[in-house]
Design an enzyme around this catalytic site. Structure first.
Site, PDB file in Angstrom:
ATOM      1  N   ARG A 161       0.805  -1.230   0.000  1.00 16.09           N
ATOM      2  CA  ARG A 161       0.000   0.000   0.000  1.00 16.09           C
ATOM      3  C   ARG A 161       0.834   1.275   0.000  1.00 16.09           C
ATOM      4  NH1 ARG A 161      -2.889  -3.303   3.307  1.00 16.09           N
ATOM      5  NH2 ARG A 161      -4.729  -4.136   2.262  1.00 16.09           N
TER       6      ARG A 161
ATOM      7  N   GLU B  15      -3.797  17.356 -11.836  1.00  9.25           N
ATOM      8  CA  GLU B  15      -4.281  17.734 -13.159  1.00  9.25           C
ATOM      9  C   GLU B  15      -5.764  18.060 -13.205  1.00  9.25           C
ATOM     10  OE1 GLU B  15      -2.319  15.644 -16.287  1.00  9.25           O
ATOM     11  OE2 GLU B  15      -3.555  16.563 -17.821  1.00  9.25           O
TER      12      GLU B  15
ATOM     13  N   ASN C 134       1.159  19.495 -21.435  1.00 15.28           N
ATOM     14  CA  ASN C 134       0.810  18.660 -22.577  1.00 15.28           C
ATOM     15  C   ASN C 134       0.943  19.365 -23.914  1.00 15.28           C
ATOM     16  OD1 ASN C 134      -0.727  15.977 -23.043  1.00 15.28           O
ATOM     17  ND2 ASN C 134      -0.751  16.419 -20.855  1.00 15.28           N
TER      18      ASN C 134
ATOM     19  N   ARG D 271      -2.176  21.855 -14.925  1.00 16.39           N
ATOM     20  CA  ARG D 271      -1.150  20.860 -15.268  1.00 16.39           C
ATOM     21  C   ARG D 271      -1.216  20.448 -16.744  1.00 16.39           C
ATOM     22  NH1 ARG D 271       1.344  15.921 -11.547  1.00 16.39           N
ATOM     23  NH2 ARG D 271       2.650  15.080 -13.186  1.00 16.39           N
TER      24      ARG D 271
ATOM     25  N   HIS E 202       0.848  12.713 -29.334  1.00 13.32           N
ATOM     26  CA  HIS E 202       0.457  11.361 -28.923  1.00 13.32           C
ATOM     27  C   HIS E 202      -0.207  10.607 -30.069  1.00 13.32           C
ATOM     28  CE1 HIS E 202       0.441  12.207 -24.319  1.00 13.32           C
ATOM     29  NE2 HIS E 202       1.519  11.541 -24.661  1.00 13.32           N
TER      30      HIS E 202
ATOM     31  N   HIS F  45       8.994   9.493 -28.790  1.00 10.09           N
ATOM     32  CA  HIS F  45       8.052  10.405 -28.147  1.00 10.09           C
ATOM     33  C   HIS F  45       8.445  11.857 -28.429  1.00 10.09           C
ATOM     34  CE1 HIS F  45       5.211  11.861 -25.215  1.00 10.09           C
ATOM     35  NE2 HIS F  45       6.176  12.547 -24.623  1.00 10.09           N
TER      36      HIS F  45
ATOM     37  N   HIS G  39       1.398  17.641 -27.259  1.00 10.64           N
ATOM     38  CA  HIS G  39       1.100  16.233 -27.023  1.00 10.64           C
ATOM     39  C   HIS G  39      -0.237  15.782 -27.604  1.00 10.64           C
ATOM     40  CE1 HIS G  39       4.555  16.510 -24.389  1.00 10.64           C
ATOM     41  NE2 HIS G  39       4.452  15.241 -24.026  1.00 10.64           N
TER      42      HIS G  39
ATOM     43  N   LYS H 148       8.328  22.346 -14.473  1.00 10.86           N
ATOM     44  CA  LYS H 148       7.492  21.180 -14.139  1.00 10.86           C
ATOM     45  C   LYS H 148       7.117  21.238 -12.657  1.00 10.86           C
ATOM     46  CE  LYS H 148       5.931  16.844 -14.849  1.00 10.86           C
ATOM     47  NZ  LYS H 148       6.108  15.620 -15.576  1.00 10.86           N
TER      48      LYS H 148
ATOM     49  N   LYS I 155       3.535  11.234 -11.357  1.00 13.48           N
ATOM     50  CA  LYS I 155       2.667  10.355 -12.163  1.00 13.48           C
ATOM     51  C   LYS I 155       3.436   9.076 -12.412  1.00 13.48           C
ATOM     52  CE  LYS I 155      -0.244  13.348 -14.997  1.00 13.48           C
ATOM     53  NZ  LYS I 155      -0.557  13.675 -16.400  1.00 13.48           N
TER      54      LYS I 155
ATOM     55  N   GLU J 255      11.421  17.776 -25.003  1.00 18.25           N
ATOM     56  CA  GLU J 255      10.686  18.140 -23.770  1.00 18.25           C
ATOM     57  C   GLU J 255      11.307  19.375 -23.110  1.00 18.25           C
ATOM     58  OE1 GLU J 255       7.847  16.765 -22.876  1.00 18.25           O
ATOM     59  OE2 GLU J 255       7.867  14.646 -23.458  1.00 18.25           O
TER      60      GLU J 255
HETATM   61  N1  LIG Z   1       5.470  10.052 -15.489  1.00 17.02           N
HETATM   62  C1  LIG Z   1       5.549  11.060 -16.322  1.00 17.02           C
HETATM   63  O1  LIG Z   1       5.204  12.196 -15.994  1.00 17.02           O
HETATM   64  C2  LIG Z   1       6.099  10.815 -17.688  1.00 17.02           C
HETATM   65  C3  LIG Z   1       6.342  11.889 -18.548  1.00 17.02           C
HETATM   66  C4  LIG Z   1       6.916  11.631 -19.794  1.00 17.02           C
HETATM   67  C5  LIG Z   1       7.216  10.317 -20.166  1.00 17.02           C
HETATM   68  N2  LIG Z   1       6.972   9.288 -19.307  1.00 17.02           N
HETATM   69  C6  LIG Z   1       7.312   7.894 -19.647  1.00 17.02           C
HETATM   70  O2  LIG Z   1       8.718   7.825 -19.836  1.00 17.02           O
HETATM   71  C7  LIG Z   1       9.008   6.727 -20.686  1.00 17.02           C
HETATM   72  C8  LIG Z   1      10.076   7.124 -21.662  1.00 17.02           C
HETATM   73  O3  LIG Z   1      11.228   7.515 -20.944  1.00 17.02           O
HETATM   74  P1  LIG Z   1      12.676   7.576 -21.621  1.00 17.02           P
HETATM   75  O4  LIG Z   1      12.580   8.310 -22.905  1.00 17.02           O
HETATM   76  O5  LIG Z   1      13.602   8.059 -20.599  1.00 17.02           O
HETATM   77  O6  LIG Z   1      12.918   6.074 -22.066  1.00 17.02           O
HETATM   78  P2  LIG Z   1      13.605   4.801 -21.360  1.00 17.02           P
HETATM   79  O7  LIG Z   1      13.562   4.871 -19.913  1.00 17.02           O
HETATM   80  O8  LIG Z   1      13.000   3.622 -22.019  1.00 17.02           O
HETATM   81  O9  LIG Z   1      15.138   4.954 -21.820  1.00 17.02           O
HETATM   82  C9  LIG Z   1      15.467   4.974 -23.201  1.00 17.02           C
HETATM   83  C10 LIG Z   1      16.607   4.015 -23.528  1.00 17.02           C
HETATM   84  O10 LIG Z   1      17.825   4.563 -23.020  1.00 17.02           O
HETATM   85  C11 LIG Z   1      18.479   3.597 -22.184  1.00 17.02           C
HETATM   86  N3  LIG Z   1      19.195   4.382 -21.185  1.00 17.02           N
HETATM   87  C12 LIG Z   1      18.663   5.070 -20.157  1.00 17.02           C
HETATM   88  N4  LIG Z   1      19.608   5.785 -19.538  1.00 17.02           N
HETATM   89  C13 LIG Z   1      20.762   5.543 -20.174  1.00 17.02           C
HETATM   90  C14 LIG Z   1      22.093   6.017 -20.010  1.00 17.02           C
HETATM   91  N5  LIG Z   1      22.392   6.957 -19.095  1.00 17.02           N
HETATM   92  N6  LIG Z   1      23.041   5.537 -20.829  1.00 17.02           N
HETATM   93  C15 LIG Z   1      22.722   4.649 -21.806  1.00 17.02           C
HETATM   94  N7  LIG Z   1      21.491   4.187 -22.023  1.00 17.02           N
HETATM   95  C16 LIG Z   1      20.517   4.634 -21.215  1.00 17.02           C
HETATM   96  C17 LIG Z   1      17.392   2.702 -21.685  1.00 17.02           C
HETATM   97  O11 LIG Z   1      17.870   1.460 -21.320  1.00 17.02           O
HETATM   98  C18 LIG Z   1      16.474   2.636 -22.906  1.00 17.02           C
HETATM   99  O12 LIG Z   1      16.969   1.691 -23.813  1.00 17.02           O
HETATM  100  C19 LIG Z   1       7.692   6.296 -21.305  1.00 17.02           C
HETATM  101  O13 LIG Z   1       7.287   5.113 -20.691  1.00 17.02           O
HETATM  102  C20 LIG Z   1       6.736   7.425 -20.956  1.00 17.02           C
HETATM  103  O14 LIG Z   1       5.410   6.989 -20.818  1.00 17.02           O
HETATM  104  C21 LIG Z   1       6.426   9.523 -18.083  1.00 17.02           C
HETATM  105 ZN   LIG Z   2       6.055  14.105 -23.204  1.00 17.69          ZN
END
Ligand SMILES: NC(=O)c1ccc[n+]([C@@H]2O[C@H](COP(=O)([O-])OP(=O)(O)OC[C@H]3O[C@@H](n4cnc5c(N)ncnc54)[C@H](O)[C@@H]3O)[C@@H](O)[C@H]2O)c1
Ligand SMILES: [Zn+2]
Length: 364
Positions: free
Chosen positions: A123, A238, A246, A242, A253, A266, A249, A228, A144, A186
């Site tokens: 929990r 949101e 977006n 918030r 998206h 993305h 997006h 942020k 989030k 971003e």
């Molecule tokens: N919670 C939120 O507010 C929010 C906002 C935007 C995106 N997201 C989520 O974030 C995710 C995408 O995140 P991302 O773009 O960071 O992708 P990711 O975490 O998948 O990383 C991208 C790639 O880079 C590699 N990697 C990460 N750090 C590294 C480093 N320092 N050196 C070498 N390789 C490295 C990872 O293994 C992966 O292959 C999605 O799931 C999306 O939904 C969440």
């Molecule tokens: Zn985004």
């Protein structure tokens, strides 16, 4: 090291940004009231583990912490209930109790997955974000957390704030080029919605930023996180404001999903989205000055696309935009520019304007 705070009353937390912070992790955790009597459970992916996993584990063990670790395959497919169940199994075997803390070591995928683990395990236990991608300057702040369902992304989730974000900017040096570029989208978004000084930094120090030179990259990340953090502090769940986060997006998206996740990243998708949404703003008169041209120039300077791929149909994109969570009473709601570095939320966006702009976005 620079520090800023997400102000959420008793749940406020620091964001530390700077080079070499993973080495200082024990000290920084202690400042978040995480002493060696709290078991630590690291969640990371194979790529990140290869580079940083053992070091982080060792620094913490040397400081007297009991440390467990679970490593998942890289990529968004690991953001699933199936992988979550494995993590829970590992956490139970390790002996993670209510006193324990989850450490999310990785990009946004790990942040969301480990964050959701910590929101639901017994929990709710505390967690710390240790972002290692540029995109994660965005995803690691704000609480989030979620996993995906085969039918929809991020539908199984929660609002669960971390107790700290510790961002070691040296980790960005090993990030694949395309991931870095995607992350800049971003950063640019944060400038476009709220911060002209961030836009100036992005314009003037492009080479230094792309080269990940300190202090420029740290400063850009700080400015992005600050925006942020401010928005989240004012509208954690949101209810309204918030949604400005977006920007780009609504179109982005839709483009990302239709291009088949992975074909466009993305960041690339929202870059196209920000150009499209700027054009819609100009058409509807929400903005009087030309912001389409400088938006495109900035995105191109960072190697991001600014036109729609020809294989996507405008009508499909529009239909997909109707899935967006911001929409109200069956009408499109969009974040549109009101100036350079300013946006607002607008309801009742007409379909024909969107279709027209999408058509133009393909031709250019
Ligand atoms: N919670 C939120 O507010 C929010 C906002 C935007 C995106 N997201 C989520 O974030 C995710 C995408 O995140 P991302 O773009 O960071 O992708 P990711 O975490 O998948 O990383 C991208 C790639 O880079 C590699 N990697 C990460 N750090 C590294 C480093 N320092 N050196 C070498 N390789 C490295 C990872 O293994 C992966 O292959 C999605 O799931 C999306 O939904 C969440
Ligand atoms: Zn985004």
């Amino acid at each position: 090291m620079e520090t800023l705070y997400v102000e959420l009353g008793e749940r406020s937390y620091p964001i530390h940004i700077g080079p070499g912070l993973l080495r200082r992790l024990p000290l920084l955790l202690a400042e978040c009231d995480i002493a060696p009597d709290h078991p630590l459970f690291i969640v990371t992916d194979e790529h990140v583990n290869q580079r940083y996993g053992s070091d982080v584990q060792q620094f913490l063990k040397d400081a007297g912490y009991k440390v467990g670790k679970s490593v998942v395959p890289p990529g968004d497919t690991s953001k699933s209930l199936h992988v979550l169940e494995h993590l829970v199994t590992d956490a139970l075997h390790f002996g993670l109790d209510r006193n324990g803390v989850v450490l999310a070591l990785g990009g946004g995928m790990i942040g969301d997955l480990a964050g959701f683990l910590s929101a639901s395990y017994m929990r709710g236990v505390r967690f710390v974000q240790l972002p290692t991608t540029l995109l994660a300057h965005d995803s690691s702040v704000g609480g989030k957390v979620a996993v995906n369902h085969p039918l929809a992304k991020n539908v199984i989730g929660a609002f669960h704030q971390p107790v700290g974000v510790i961002y070691d900017t040296t980790t960005l040096a090993t990030l694949p080029k395309r991931e870095l570029t995607s992350g800049f989208a971003e950063v640019i978004k944060h400038g476009l919605i709220r911060d002209v000084t961030l836009l100036e930094l992005l314009e003037e120090k492009r080479d230094q930023l792309v080269g990940l030179e300190s202090p420029y990259i740290d400063r850009a990340i700080l400015k992005g996180c600050r925006i942020k953090a401010e928005v989240v502090s004012r509208d954690e769940k949101e209810h309204g404001l918030r949604a400005v986060l977006n920007y780009g997006h609504t179109i982005g998206h839709a483009v990302e999903a239709l291009a088949d996740f992975g074909r466009l990243t993305h960041g690339e998708s929202i870059a196209i989205g920000m150009v499209g949404e700027a054009m819609i703003g100009e058409r509807l008169g929400t903005v009087k000055e030309d912001i389409v041209t400088p938006t495109k120039e900035l995105l191109r300077a960072y190697g991001l696309p600014t036109t729609l791929p020809p294989y996507l149909a405008e009508t499909d994109i529009l239909a997909r935009m109707y899935h967006d969570k911001k929409n109200r009473s069956g009408k499109l709601v969009m974040v549109l520019p009101t100036g350079w570095g300013q946006v607002d939320i607008f309801p009742n966006i007409p379909d024909d304007t969107v279709l027209d702009v999408l058509r133009q976005l393909k031709d250019e």
